[in-house]
Design a protein around this motif. Sequence first.
Motif, PDB file in Angstrom:
ATOM      1  N   TRP A  97      17.641 -19.791 -80.555  1.00 55.14           N
ATOM      2  CA  TRP A  97      16.235 -20.165 -81.547  1.00 55.14           C
ATOM      3  C   TRP A  97      15.401 -20.689 -80.291  1.00 55.14           C
ATOM      4  O   TRP A  97      15.521 -21.494 -79.657  1.00 55.14           O
ATOM      5  CB  TRP A  97      16.646 -21.050 -82.242  1.00 55.14           C
ATOM      6  N   HIS A  98      14.342 -19.845 -79.780  1.00 52.91           N
ATOM      7  CA  HIS A  98      13.290 -20.080 -78.811  1.00 52.91           C
ATOM      8  C   HIS A  98      14.106 -20.437 -77.529  1.00 52.91           C
ATOM      9  O   HIS A  98      13.531 -21.605 -77.016  1.00 52.91           O
ATOM     10  CB  HIS A  98      12.307 -21.472 -79.419  1.00 52.91           C
ATOM     11  N   THR A  99      14.937 -19.869 -77.093  1.00 55.83           N
ATOM     12  CA  THR A  99      15.708 -20.346 -75.921  1.00 55.83           C
ATOM     13  C   THR A  99      14.810 -20.115 -74.568  1.00 55.83           C
ATOM     14  O   THR A  99      15.190 -20.893 -73.666  1.00 55.83           O
ATOM     15  CB  THR A  99      16.853 -19.265 -75.827  1.00 55.83           C
TER      16      THR A  99
ATOM     17  N   VAL B   4       3.371 -10.599 -66.113  1.00 61.45           N
ATOM     18  CA  VAL B   4       2.646 -11.018 -67.529  1.00 61.45           C
ATOM     19  C   VAL B   4       3.677 -11.200 -68.675  1.00 61.45           C
ATOM     20  O   VAL B   4       4.563 -10.481 -68.942  1.00 61.45           O
ATOM     21  CB  VAL B   4       1.585  -9.795 -67.682  1.00 61.45           C
ATOM     22  N   TRP B   5       3.878 -12.256 -69.041  1.00 64.81           N
ATOM     23  CA  TRP B   5       4.671 -12.704 -69.864  1.00 64.81           C
ATOM     24  C   TRP B   5       4.212 -13.682 -71.127  1.00 64.81           C
ATOM     25  O   TRP B   5       2.976 -14.155 -71.180  1.00 64.81           O
ATOM     26  CB  TRP B   5       5.903 -13.769 -69.340  1.00 64.81           C
ATOM     27  N   HIS B   6       4.765 -13.759 -72.226  1.00 62.20           N
ATOM     28  CA  HIS B   6       4.503 -14.669 -73.087  1.00 62.20           C
ATOM     29  C   HIS B   6       5.458 -15.995 -73.036  1.00 62.20           C
ATOM     30  O   HIS B   6       6.464 -15.812 -72.300  1.00 62.20           O
ATOM     31  CB  HIS B   6       5.093 -13.988 -74.539  1.00 62.20           C
ATOM     32  N   THR B   7       4.846 -17.139 -73.248  1.00 64.59           N
ATOM     33  CA  THR B   7       5.729 -18.452 -73.112  1.00 64.59           C
ATOM     34  C   THR B   7       7.052 -18.406 -73.881  1.00 64.59           C
ATOM     35  O   THR B   7       7.920 -19.017 -73.216  1.00 64.59           O
ATOM     36  CB  THR B   7       4.856 -19.434 -73.830  1.00 64.59           C
ATOM     37  N   SER B   8       7.425 -17.526 -74.619  1.00 68.04           N
ATOM     38  CA  SER B   8       8.741 -17.157 -75.256  1.00 68.04           C
ATOM     39  C   SER B   8       9.648 -16.886 -74.482  1.00 68.04           C
ATOM     40  O   SER B   8      10.871 -17.253 -74.406  1.00 68.04           O
ATOM     41  CB  SER B   8       8.664 -16.100 -76.561  1.00 68.04           C
TER      42      SER B   8
ATOM     43  N   ARG C 130      12.086 -15.951 -67.395  1.00 66.80           N
ATOM     44  CA  ARG C 130      11.733 -15.340 -66.169  1.00 66.80           C
ATOM     45  C   ARG C 130      11.294 -16.324 -64.839  1.00 66.80           C
ATOM     46  O   ARG C 130      11.448 -15.597 -63.887  1.00 66.80           O
ATOM     47  CB  ARG C 130      10.042 -14.917 -66.600  1.00 66.80           C
ATOM     48  N   LEU C 131      11.501 -17.470 -64.935  1.00 68.42           N
ATOM     49  CA  LEU C 131      11.172 -18.256 -63.938  1.00 68.42           C
ATOM     50  C   LEU C 131      12.327 -17.991 -62.660  1.00 68.42           C
ATOM     51  O   LEU C 131      11.942 -18.272 -61.608  1.00 68.42           O
ATOM     52  CB  LEU C 131      11.176 -19.887 -64.297  1.00 68.42           C
ATOM     53  N   PRO C 132      13.620 -18.039 -63.132  1.00 70.47           N
ATOM     54  CA  PRO C 132      14.349 -17.728 -61.976  1.00 70.47           C
ATOM     55  C   PRO C 132      14.023 -16.810 -60.794  1.00 70.47           C
ATOM     56  O   PRO C 132      14.289 -16.712 -59.733  1.00 70.47           O
ATOM     57  CB  PRO C 132      15.710 -17.400 -62.660  1.00 70.47           C
ATOM     58  N   GLU C 133      13.192 -15.674 -61.405  1.00 72.79           N
ATOM     59  CA  GLU C 133      12.941 -14.572 -60.265  1.00 72.79           C
ATOM     60  C   GLU C 133      11.883 -15.153 -59.177  1.00 72.79           C
ATOM     61  O   GLU C 133      11.784 -14.807 -58.260  1.00 72.79           O
ATOM     62  CB  GLU C 133      12.240 -13.601 -61.414  1.00 72.79           C
ATOM     63  N   PHE C 134      11.287 -16.222 -59.647  1.00 70.18           N
ATOM     64  CA  PHE C 134      10.048 -16.872 -58.728  1.00 70.18           C
ATOM     65  C   PHE C 134      10.675 -18.253 -57.777  1.00 70.18           C
ATOM     66  O   PHE C 134       9.995 -18.377 -57.155  1.00 70.18           O
ATOM     67  CB  PHE C 134       8.901 -17.076 -59.435  1.00 70.18           C
ATOM     68  N   GLU C 135      11.956 -18.532 -58.115  1.00 63.27           N
ATOM     69  CA  GLU C 135      12.337 -19.673 -57.695  1.00 63.27           C
ATOM     70  C   GLU C 135      12.302 -19.324 -55.964  1.00 63.27           C
ATOM     71  O   GLU C 135      12.219 -20.370 -55.152  1.00 63.27           O
ATOM     72  CB  GLU C 135      13.850 -19.907 -57.875  1.00 63.27           C
ATOM     73  N   SER C 136      12.770 -18.199 -55.507  1.00 64.20           N
ATOM     74  CA  SER C 136      12.763 -17.686 -54.137  1.00 64.20           C
ATOM     75  C   SER C 136      11.705 -17.480 -53.512  1.00 64.20           C
ATOM     76  O   SER C 136      11.585 -17.558 -52.156  1.00 64.20           O
ATOM     77  CB  SER C 136      13.926 -16.771 -53.939  1.00 64.20           C
TER      78      SER C 136
ATOM     79  N   ASP D 275       0.139 -15.355 -59.010  1.00 60.30           N
ATOM     80  CA  ASP D 275       1.341 -14.503 -58.962  1.00 60.30           C
ATOM     81  C   ASP D 275       1.949 -14.162 -60.443  1.00 60.30           C
ATOM     82  O   ASP D 275       2.858 -13.285 -60.402  1.00 60.30           O
ATOM     83  CB  ASP D 275       2.297 -15.557 -58.401  1.00 60.30           C
ATOM     84  N   ALA D 276       1.553 -14.825 -61.399  1.00 64.15           N
ATOM     85  CA  ALA D 276       1.963 -14.538 -62.769  1.00 64.15           C
ATOM     86  C   ALA D 276       1.112 -15.149 -63.753  1.00 64.15           C
ATOM     87  O   ALA D 276       0.370 -16.055 -63.506  1.00 64.15           O
ATOM     88  CB  ALA D 276       3.334 -15.042 -62.934  1.00 64.15           C
ATOM     89  N   VAL D 277       0.788 -14.513 -64.845  1.00 73.24           N
ATOM     90  CA  VAL D 277      -0.004 -15.042 -66.120  1.00 73.24           C
ATOM     91  C   VAL D 277       1.145 -15.088 -67.245  1.00 73.24           C
ATOM     92  O   VAL D 277       1.682 -14.283 -67.695  1.00 73.24           O
ATOM     93  CB  VAL D 277      -1.005 -13.872 -66.156  1.00 73.24           C
ATOM     94  N   VAL D 278       1.013 -16.278 -67.690  1.00 65.95           N
ATOM     95  CA  VAL D 278       1.865 -16.580 -69.016  1.00 65.95           C
ATOM     96  C   VAL D 278       0.705 -16.977 -70.147  1.00 65.95           C
ATOM     97  O   VAL D 278       0.124 -17.676 -70.154  1.00 65.95           O
ATOM     98  CB  VAL D 278       2.690 -17.975 -68.699  1.00 65.95           C
ATOM     99  N   PHE D 279       1.226 -16.300 -71.146  1.00 69.71           N
ATOM    100  CA  PHE D 279       0.423 -16.365 -72.426  1.00 69.71           C
ATOM    101  C   PHE D 279       0.917 -17.159 -73.400  1.00 69.71           C
ATOM    102  O   PHE D 279       2.083 -16.874 -73.940  1.00 69.71           O
ATOM    103  CB  PHE D 279       0.070 -14.839 -72.854  1.00 69.71           C
ATOM    104  N   GLY D 280       0.343 -18.481 -73.739  1.00 68.36           N
ATOM    105  CA  GLY D 280       0.753 -19.137 -74.537  1.00 68.36           C
ATOM    106  C   GLY D 280      -0.157 -19.028 -75.822  1.00 68.36           C
ATOM    107  O   GLY D 280      -0.797 -19.639 -76.424  1.00 68.36           O
TER     108      GLY D 280
END
Length: 432
Positions: A46-48, A178-182, A187-193, A337-342
């Motif tokens: 649920w909304h993981t 380009v992502w949605h907040t869901s 997605r974030l682990p890809e940007f950690e490095s 670097d990224a756009v997150v759509f809430g």
Amino acid sequence: MPEAVLDLVGVGFGPSNLAVALALDEAGPKAGCDALFLERQPAFGWHTGMLLDEATMQVSFLKDLVTMRNPASPHSYLCYLRDRGRLAAFINQKSLFPLRTEFHDYLAWCAERVGHLVRYGTQVVDIRPVPGPDGSVDLLDVVVHRDGAEEVHRTRNVVIAPGLQPWLPDGIERSDRVWHTSELLHRLPEFESVAPRSLTVVGAGQSAAEAVAHLHGRFPEAEVRAVFGRYGYSPADDSPFANQIFDPDAVDAYYVAPEHVRRRLDDYHRNTNYAVVDLELIQDLYARSYREQVRGTRPRLVMMNVSRLASLSQEADAVRVVVEHLPTGEPTEFETDAVVFGTGYRPADPLALLGPLADQLKLDDQSRPHLDRDYRLVTTDRIRAGIYLQGPTEHTHGLASTLLSVTAVRAGEILAAVTAAVPAQVLTASAR
């Protein structure tokens, strides 16, 4: 061909239909209801993508999946805490609002308890009428795809809980940047490095504000821009009197109200839930911004308020964005670097599965389905099988339709209607 006739098939197994399963489990054999729930996901979730460590629920733990229907239920949040060995520790917090991660664990705990009633990894593709000799429809065939094969489950009643789908503005396509907040935590682990230099969040609601706060804290070297059309985030009205709009009695009043009164109530109280943010989070974000001003360093939290996203173009290693300041029309162009759509959610179309059955529904002047008070779709007399809907029902049952506030009570109402319609010979056989 189906092996047997069920009394109830649930389409989807999020909190809404999970609550029905819990009510059925509590009723036991005396309910005489043979049920099966079908869920597309491989396991309960649920909304993981927004299970942020710091996020809390915006609704009291007492509005769990059972308590408002049955305060003595063994599936309550308090029973969950006792089972997890945290009851005393939770009480010591002196808070009605649990962590979102903990509430998700509660939901999963409930789902495990009724796991015998659900099949995961099952995609419902069609709901077909089964005409009798006189043309009337007392049974429905629920057609599913599972493990590459087609299955059919025949039932007297179906309860559809379509859930919500992430919504993106027209012309915006998802990509690696380009992502949605869901999708945020996925997605974030890809940007950690790669240590992002700039991240942008579009939107003015709770999810957007939470994403801004999380990104600002998680990436201490990155600039985080928040783009929204207001001067500031609008606080949610969670005052006691306003919260009465989510009471079960308010659903009764809304259902019998004239259309113009319903619209007025919606306009009065949309600020309890839509495009609003918890005041505590607003204050936290403002405090972060102010501390950066005091330090006199380059601000990392940039509020691009009273603005709109004018254009977005994706390049190989960045996203080029143009933001327009609404009062002046002045554009600001930058790379991120990224756009997150809430930008919120829209209800999935529950009628898409009904095929020719949709022609048997009675609609209002805006082509929305009529529903009985017990959430049963109103059909022509030819359809005698029950089709129940758990969202979108705001037009008939009010603002609480997509929220947890009335989930427990609604589940009980639907189950009561279903079991009342089960033939007497079925009830007798089940009781044995």
